[in-house]
Design an enzyme around this catalytic site. Structure first.
Site, PDB file in Angstrom:
ATOM      1  N   SER A 155       0.847  -1.192   0.000  1.00  0.00           N
ATOM      2  CA  SER A 155       0.000   0.000   0.000  1.00  0.00           C
ATOM      3  C   SER A 155       0.881   1.240   0.000  1.00  0.00           C
ATOM      4  CB  SER A 155      -0.894   0.022   1.246  1.00  0.00           C
ATOM      5  OG  SER A 155      -1.473   1.316   1.387  1.00  0.00           O
ATOM      6  N   ASP A 171     -21.496  -1.501   3.613  1.00  0.00           N
ATOM      7  CA  ASP A 171     -20.319  -0.825   3.070  1.00  0.00           C
ATOM      8  C   ASP A 171     -19.810  -1.489   1.795  1.00  0.00           C
ATOM      9  OD1 ASP A 171     -20.688   0.514   5.407  1.00  0.00           O
ATOM     10  OD2 ASP A 171     -18.800  -0.108   6.337  1.00  0.00           O
TER      11      ASP A 171
HETATM   12  P1  ADP Z   1     -13.287   2.820   7.925  1.00  0.00           P
HETATM   13  O1  ADP Z   1     -13.648   1.668   7.067  1.00  0.00           O
HETATM   14  O2  ADP Z   1     -14.447   3.487   8.542  1.00  0.00           O
HETATM   15  O3  ADP Z   1     -12.372   3.788   7.244  1.00  0.00           O
HETATM   16  P2  ADP Z   1     -12.052   0.738   9.450  1.00  0.00           P
HETATM   17  O4  ADP Z   1     -11.462   0.692  10.816  1.00  0.00           O
HETATM   18  O5  ADP Z   1     -13.124  -0.208   9.110  1.00  0.00           O
HETATM   19  O6  ADP Z   1     -12.447   2.250   9.165  1.00  0.00           O
HETATM   20  O7  ADP Z   1     -10.871   0.480   8.409  1.00  0.00           O
HETATM   21  C1  ADP Z   1      -9.659   1.185   8.491  1.00  0.00           C
HETATM   22  C2  ADP Z   1      -8.499   0.226   8.244  1.00  0.00           C
HETATM   23  O8  ADP Z   1      -8.447  -0.134   6.850  1.00  0.00           O
HETATM   24  C3  ADP Z   1      -7.131   0.844   8.515  1.00  0.00           C
HETATM   25  O9  ADP Z   1      -6.776   0.713   9.879  1.00  0.00           O
HETATM   26  C4  ADP Z   1      -6.229   0.021   7.627  1.00  0.00           C
HETATM   27  O10 ADP Z   1      -5.912  -1.220   8.221  1.00  0.00           O
HETATM   28  C5  ADP Z   1      -7.112  -0.259   6.433  1.00  0.00           C
HETATM   29  N1  ADP Z   1      -6.864   0.726   5.372  1.00  0.00           N
HETATM   30  C6  ADP Z   1      -7.678   1.729   4.967  1.00  0.00           C
HETATM   31  N2  ADP Z   1      -7.120   2.432   3.953  1.00  0.00           N
HETATM   32  C7  ADP Z   1      -5.925   1.854   3.722  1.00  0.00           C
HETATM   33  C8  ADP Z   1      -4.853   2.092   2.779  1.00  0.00           C
HETATM   34  N3  ADP Z   1      -4.913   3.099   1.891  1.00  0.00           N
HETATM   35  N4  ADP Z   1      -3.783   1.283   2.832  1.00  0.00           N
HETATM   36  C9  ADP Z   1      -3.712   0.277   3.717  1.00  0.00           C
HETATM   37  N5  ADP Z   1      -4.659   0.010   4.604  1.00  0.00           N
HETATM   38  C10 ADP Z   1      -5.752   0.761   4.614  1.00  0.00           C
HETATM   39 MG    MG Z   2     -14.674  -0.060   7.720  1.00  0.00          MG
END
Ligand code: ADP
Ligand code: MG
Length: 391
Positions: free
Chosen positions: A74, A179
């Site tokens: 990522s 979602d």
């Molecule tokens: P939301 O879905 O509301 O944004 P969540 O806690 O469900 O919050 O998901 C967030 C998690 O998703 C982060 O902690 C990370 O592990 C993962 N994540 C989100 N965006 C990225 C990204 N661009 N690169 C890597 N991991 C990501």
């Molecule tokens: Mg989420």
């Protein structure tokens, strides 16, 4: 995001993939985050929700592999490429971001789909942890890429189910189906009316700009630490309510029978509040759908306000920051406003006349400053396309 800009992003992600893995990707896919217009906490009660896709999205360059190896990278996380063996994937073994894409591969294989490996590089503009579903965007973009690369022939709603399973079982987060379905199935200029019981869906025209309105997302940038525990309590309370009322899910309590149902719950005050929110919220979704379908968009404002009051007073998952956004927006001329997402932080949405947007944004920002809160991030949410191949 314009097509030209989207293409530039896809190009940059593909280029980085090539640097990392030494060959061009087989393709590039995109999947958006979402905002929920109305229908909060109904998705684990088999009820109705109405999300739309954001222009913010996860973009992934992916190639297939035949050797049982999954490599993940990522752009948004420190660190190099993570290499995993498909045979080693096991639920709740990974506490890092890689659990989301790895979970998707695991769920596809568990369901009998012949996925033999992949190289993935992704980059996302969905703010993480803001209640805008960055996690679903990540899952869906990978699922769609693998669906195409391995010719699995799965439909959007089927990919959404597998992504939900990945998050529930592999990541270990008890999320509903909204979602992932929003990210996979939304269409530009529309909100998605989704029945979370059977995943039947209808695209509802929701083109605010054409009618001189805007929808703002106000990300409070707070996440209160007790949010996960409280989410679990709400879920358990809803299940208790359904059991006491002798229904499979609270979705099965018709709005017309709400008073009778509440009477049957007697002195179970906590459960009564939860039941009242879910039953009235489902009815609010249906009202919003019929108003939008009859072109009476401004009339949804008061329903959003009612929804917020229900989440604050009955479901009790708001917080001072979210209430401040809603109250300030409404006193500054907004047509409607409410918290959106899981609660205890995250984001609120504000429906407003285009001409009032600047004044509302200023008022909210000033109110946060006066209250000593971190300055919120405010952006306009244009109903955008769902997941798709971009290259
Ligand atoms: P939301 O879905 O509301 O944004 P969540 O806690 O469900 O919050 O998901 C967030 C998690 O998703 C982060 O902690 C990370 O592990 C993962 N994540 C989100 N965006 C990225 C990204 N661009 N690169 C890597 N991991 C990501
Ligand atoms: Mg989420």
């Amino acid at each position: 995001m314009s097509e030209a800009v989207a293409d530039t992003v896809a190009g940059a992600v593909a280029e980085r993939f090539t640097e990392l893995y030494g060959a061009e990707p087989h393709g590039v896919w995109a999947a958006p985050g979402r905002v929920n217009l109305i229908g909060e906490h109904t998705d684990y009660n088999d009820g109705f929700v109405m999300p739309f896709a954001l222009p913010h999205k996860a973009v992934a360059a992916v190639s297939r592999r035949e050797d049982g190896v999954l490599r993940l990278h990522s752009a948004d996380v420190e660190g190099g490429v993570t290499e995993l063996r498909l045979d080693d994937l096991s639920p709740e073994s990974d506490k890092n971001w890689t659990a989301y894409p790895a979970g998707v591969v695991w769920a596809l294989r568990e369901a009998g789909h012949a996925v033999t490996g992949a190289d993935v590089h992704l980059s996302s503009t969905v703010p993480s942890g803001a209640g805008l579903s960055s996690s679903a965007a990540l899952e869906v973009v990978v699922a769609l890429a693998l669906n195409d690369l391995f010719s699995l022939g799965l439909r959007g709603w089927q990919l959404a189910r597998l992504c939900q399973r990945a998050e529930n079982v592999y990541v270990g987060a008890p999320v509903g189906i909204m979602d992932q379905t929003a990210s996979a199935c939304c269409e530009a200029g529309h909100a998605l009316f989704l029945d979370t019981r059977d995943l039947s869906q209808r695209q509802i025209p929701f083109d605010l700009a054409a009618e001189g309105m805007r929808l703002l997302v106000v990300d409070t940038q707070v996440k209160h630490s007790h949010s996960e525990g409280e989410y679990g309590k709400r879920r358990a309370g809803c299940e208790k309510g359904a059991a006491l009322l002798g229904v499979d899910a609270l979705r099965d309590v018709p709005y017309a029978e709400l008073d009778a149902a509440l009477a049957r719950l007697g002195d179970e005050e906590e459960v009564r509040r939860l039941v009242r929110h879910i039953v009235t919220e489902n009815e609010r979704v249906e009202r919003v759908v019929s108003l939008l379908e009859s072109g009476d968009t401004r009339a949804i404002g008061p329903i959003l306000i009612e929804g917020h009051a229900s989440l604050r007073d009955d479901f009790r998952i708001s917080c001072p920051e979210l209430d401040l956004v809603v109250d300030t927006a409404l006193t500054s001329g907004a047509l409607g406003a409410r918290m959106t997402g899981g609660g205890f932080g995250g984001s609120a949405i504000v429906l407003a006349e285009e001409t009032d947007v600047d004044a509302i944004t200023k008022a909210v920002t000033e109110a946060f400053s006066a209250a000593g809160f971190t300055s919120p991030r405010v952006f306009e949410a244009v109903p955008s396309a769902g997941a798709r191949r971009v290259r």
